[in-house]
Scaffold this motif. Structure first.
Motif, PDB file in Angstrom:
ATOM      1  N   GLY A 151       0.786  -1.231   0.000  1.00  0.00           N
ATOM      2  CA  GLY A 151       0.000   0.000   0.000  1.00  0.00           C
ATOM      3  C   GLY A 151       0.813   1.273   0.000  1.00  0.00           C
ATOM      4  O   GLY A 151       0.235   2.357  -0.082  1.00  0.00           O
ATOM      5  N   ALA A 238      -5.775   7.553  -3.111  1.00  0.00           N
ATOM      6  CA  ALA A 238      -6.477   6.295  -2.872  1.00  0.00           C
ATOM      7  C   ALA A 238      -6.377   5.371  -4.082  1.00  0.00           C
ATOM      8  O   ALA A 238      -6.174   4.155  -3.949  1.00  0.00           O
ATOM      9  CB  ALA A 238      -7.934   6.576  -2.545  1.00  0.00           C
ATOM     10  N   HIS A 239      -6.514   5.933  -5.280  1.00  0.00           N
ATOM     11  CA  HIS A 239      -6.430   5.125  -6.504  1.00  0.00           C
ATOM     12  C   HIS A 239      -5.071   4.450  -6.619  1.00  0.00           C
ATOM     13  O   HIS A 239      -4.982   3.238  -6.863  1.00  0.00           O
ATOM     14  CB  HIS A 239      -6.678   6.025  -7.719  1.00  0.00           C
ATOM     15  CG  HIS A 239      -6.407   5.349  -9.031  1.00  0.00           C
ATOM     16  ND1 HIS A 239      -7.367   4.634  -9.702  1.00  0.00           N
ATOM     17  CD2 HIS A 239      -5.270   5.280  -9.806  1.00  0.00           C
ATOM     18  CE1 HIS A 239      -6.844   4.146 -10.819  1.00  0.00           C
ATOM     19  NE2 HIS A 239      -5.578   4.531 -10.908  1.00  0.00           N
ATOM     20  N   ARG A 241      -2.801   4.025  -4.230  1.00  0.00           N
ATOM     21  CA  ARG A 241      -2.524   3.181  -3.062  1.00  0.00           C
ATOM     22  C   ARG A 241      -3.258   1.848  -3.144  1.00  0.00           C
ATOM     23  O   ARG A 241      -2.752   0.819  -2.673  1.00  0.00           O
ATOM     24  CB  ARG A 241      -2.931   3.926  -1.783  1.00  0.00           C
ATOM     25  CG  ARG A 241      -2.248   3.342  -0.547  1.00  0.00           C
ATOM     26  CD  ARG A 241      -2.642   4.032   0.726  1.00  0.00           C
ATOM     27  NE  ARG A 241      -2.188   5.378   0.922  1.00  0.00           N
ATOM     28  CZ  ARG A 241      -0.930   5.747   1.117  1.00  0.00           C
ATOM     29  NH1 ARG A 241       0.040   4.862   1.076  1.00  0.00           N
ATOM     30  NH2 ARG A 241      -0.628   7.021   1.323  1.00  0.00           N
ATOM     31  N   ASP A 242      -4.433   1.838  -3.746  1.00  0.00           N
ATOM     32  CA  ASP A 242      -5.241   0.621  -3.816  1.00  0.00           C
ATOM     33  C   ASP A 242      -4.888  -0.264  -4.998  1.00  0.00           C
ATOM     34  O   ASP A 242      -5.621  -1.205  -5.324  1.00  0.00           O
ATOM     35  CB  ASP A 242      -6.729   0.987  -3.879  1.00  0.00           C
ATOM     36  CG  ASP A 242      -7.226   1.627  -2.592  1.00  0.00           C
ATOM     37  OD1 ASP A 242      -6.535   1.488  -1.560  1.00  0.00           O
ATOM     38  OD2 ASP A 242      -8.293   2.270  -2.614  1.00  0.00           O
TER      39      ASP A 242
END
Length: 687
Positions: A151, A238-239, A241-242
């Motif tokens: 992550g 978020a994009h 990291r995911d």
């Protein structure tokens, strides 16, 4: 921010640091620069909001950022103190480079948020190291099994002018083809000094131009509108990291100051300046927070607190001592420097066996130099799981010189792999990997091809010095060069003198298989960046063949080899010229001592001087240009330190200052020939 609600921004921190950043810029512009305390100032006025929001999002253990000269708000959000920021701009001893580098050329070991990779002031140079670090995150997660890497991401900042650079496009290619966890953040203020954005990219909007770029997510919006900027930053991080792949976030911002303290912005109209000030993010932040999150009294209290903190930090920085001039040459090499906090095997707590300088051949079979190099790389890949080999054609093909043949099949594509055709990308990637605690071994196919990577190479060498020893980027660049059976201007360049002049690089130039093994293993187990020259003519030359000296053979740098002892003349040489000097000595007769330097940086001054004091004569032979070649350095040292021991002039023999010709006869007329070397030997012997 809590793990359960990682995008619940601490708006009070955003406001406090934005106000402090703005006050610092204004104080430097109006007070400290005119007074001479700051000599070169870069303002971040107008850029504060998006940077501070992104800083709060980067909390995973291996999160890292690569920044540029307008990134001080992000630095404050990542843990840089106000005093450190002032001290850096004032070039004081407590600054992040201890006065060595420009105050806004930042580095920062992790302080609970992102690790900030050492930046350089070259526009666009921040991108490819960030890509290399992002690739290293995946390597540490998947190959080394580090749970902390899961992550984690890398973020790289740049202005809209930087999107025209080689580094940007090389990093973009790496990020999208490899789906790296890398977020590009482009702060578009419409001006690269005085050049408007439409000259940097068609239409002036890199996000619009890359909208159809495969495997790249795009976000584009107003970097001065708090709610919009927060939503964009949170979505982009978020994009990536995911596991969604790389992304690009473009934030439009105003540049409320000149490019630097010496730029008066005369190229802007009054209307343009007024329009920029109308987009000031500080009033927009106040309107966003008051009264929904805080009342006006709390905002005023934040302003007062920020003013007091900035003033106190200024005074504390002014009270710091100036750096000690006696230490200006320190922190270049690992030896004599403290262990770095970040970068290389030492910082990662990894130690490899010291080895032995005594060869212990397991069998008498003589290997070519290329076979010896391949066997050494094989052994070090097995011994060190952090070692990686890469470059153009290094993987499946095994290298255009076959030095990595079979290694991808044995160790897998994660450890031995091909790269895109960009030397800037190859070396910049290696820098990021080294900073992530790996031992990268990039190959540049031919010396001439290193030219596009010169910027990254120089920055790698000075990393330890520029960061006052906090960071280091040890790696090994393998680089074939020199003539072979034929030559040409593109594949036959040597030019080792250029790297001898570069800060922080050790330079090896072996002439035979045994030395290649020992020097390469020393490089791969060392803590400094190494330029490892592999002469093309020696890769399969019979004269360069030796028995493999064993898996623990390590040859220290700076130790020359006495090829043949003598009393009447000292010949100093290296690389392919060793063989020619031996042949010439056989023809010349006389009692000639030949010294193979083996390494250029450091070079064995003691061995050369001891020999010259014994023989009273010196000839230096090298393939590189005679004009400002490395032989000039050797000659200067001999004259300075052994002048009274000389019975004859010090002679040099190198190549004329022309490219290596394609025609074989022309090439033979350029490179020092055996008969030329013999003639100079005989002249010195008879002097």
């Amino acid at each position: 921010m809590s793990e359960e609600n990682e995008f619940a921004f601490d708006w009070r921190e955003v406001a406090r640091l934005a106000l402090a950043s703005r006050l610092m810029d204004e104080m430097e512009e109006r007070e400290l620069t005119p007074q001479g305390h700051v000599t070169y100032q870069f303002s971040a006025r107008g850029h504060e909001l998006g940077q501070l929001l992104l800083a709060q999002l980067l909390t995973r253990p291996l999160d890292a950022a690569s920044v540029y000269y307008r990134s001080r708000p992000f630095m404050l959000g990542s843990g840089l103190t106000l005093e450190e920021a002032f001290a850096s701009d004032m070039a004081r001893a407590g600054g992040m480079s201890e006065g060595r580098d420009v105050g806004v050329v930042f580095n920062l070991p992790r302080r609970g948020r992102a690790l900030v990779l050492p930046m350089a002031a070259d526009v666009g140079s921040q991108f490819t190291p960030a890509a290399g670090y992002a690739q290293a995150i995946g390597y540490r997660r998947d190959q080394l099994g580090e749970a902390d890497a899961a992550g984690s991401i890398a973020v790289v900042f740049g202005g809209e002018g930087s999107v025209a650079s080689n580094g940007f496009w090389s990093a973009l290619t790496m990020a999208t083809t490899l789906r790296l966890p890398l977020l590009f953040v482009i702060e578009d203020n419409n001006y690269a000094i005085s050049v408007k954005s439409w000259l940097q990219t068609p239409g002036g909007n890199i996000a619009a131009n890359l909208a159809s770029f495969r495997d790249l997510a795009i976000w584009d919006g107003d970097g001065t509108a708090p709610a919009e900027a927060a939503a964009l930053a949170a979505a982009a991080v978020a994009h990536v990291r995911d596991g969604g792949g790389p992304g690009l976030l473009r934030l439009t911002v105003p540049r409320l100051s000149g490019h630097s303290s010496v730029d008066n912005q005369a190229y802007k109209t009054e209307e343009e300046r007024a329009a920029e000030w109308a987009c000031d993010p500080i009033p927009a932040l106040c309107r966003f927070l008051v009264p929904s999150i805080m009342d006006e009294g709390e905002w005023r209290a934040l302003e007062e607190t920020a003013a007091a903190n900035v003033a106190a930090a200024r005074d504390a920085a002014l009270a710091q001592p100036q750096p000690d001039p006696a230490r200006v040459t320190g922190r270049v090499w690992a030896a004599g420097s403290p262990r770095p906090t970040v970068g290389g095997l030492a910082a990662a707590g990894v130690t490899l066996p010291a080895g032995t300088d005594q060869p212990e051949p397991p069998d008498p079979r003589r290997l070519t130099m290329v076979e010896a190099i391949r066997r050494t790389l094989d052994g070090e890949l097995a011994a060190n799981p952090r070692c990686l080999l890469f470059g153009e054609d290094v993987g499946h093909k095994g290298g255009v010189h076959a030095a990595t043949l079979g290694l991808q099949h044995k160790y897998g594509e994660a450890r031995v792999f091909d790269t895109s055709l960009s030397e800037e990308g190859i070396i910049g990637r290696a820098a990021g990997m080294a900073l992530a605690g790996l031992m990268p071994v990039p190959e540049i196919q031919f010396r001439k091809y290193a030219d596009p990577a010169t910027e990254q190479l120089h920055n790698i060498g000075s990393t330890r010095w520029r960061t006052a020893g906090r960071f280091a980027a040890p790696l090994v660049v393998r680089m074939p060069g020199g003539f072979r059976r034929i030559g040409d201007p593109w594949h036959s360049v040597t030019d080792e003198a250029a790297f001898a002049h570069a800060v922080g690089w050790r330079v090896a130039y072996p002439s035979n298989a045994e030395d290649a093994v020992g020097l390469l293993r020393a490089a791969l187990r060392g803590d400094d960046p190494v330029m490892f020259f592999e002469h093309r003519a020696m890769l399969d030359a019979p004269s360069a063949r030796r028995a493999y000296p064993g898996d623990e053979y390590v040859l220290p740098f700076g130790r020359a080899r006495i090829v043949r002892p003598g009393e009447a003349l000292t010949v100093v040489t290296w690389g392919a010229m060793v063989e020619r000097c031996e042949t010439a000595a056989d023809a010349a007769g006389g009692n000639i001592e030949i010294i193979d330097l083996r390494t250029i940086v450091p070079w064995d001054r003691e061995a050369v001087l001891a020999s010259v004091r014994k023989t009273a004569r010196c000839l230096i032979v090298h393939e590189d240009f005679q004009l400002v070649g490395f032989g000039a350095e050797i000659a200067a040292v001999v004259v300075e330190e052994a002048f009274l021991d000389l019975d004859a002039p010090v002679l040099r023999l190198g190549a004329p200052s022309v490219p290596v010709p394609f025609n074989t006869g022309l090439m033979d007329g350029m490179i020092p020939r055996v008969e030329q070397i013999r003639e100079r030997m005989e002249w010195l012997l008879g002097y």
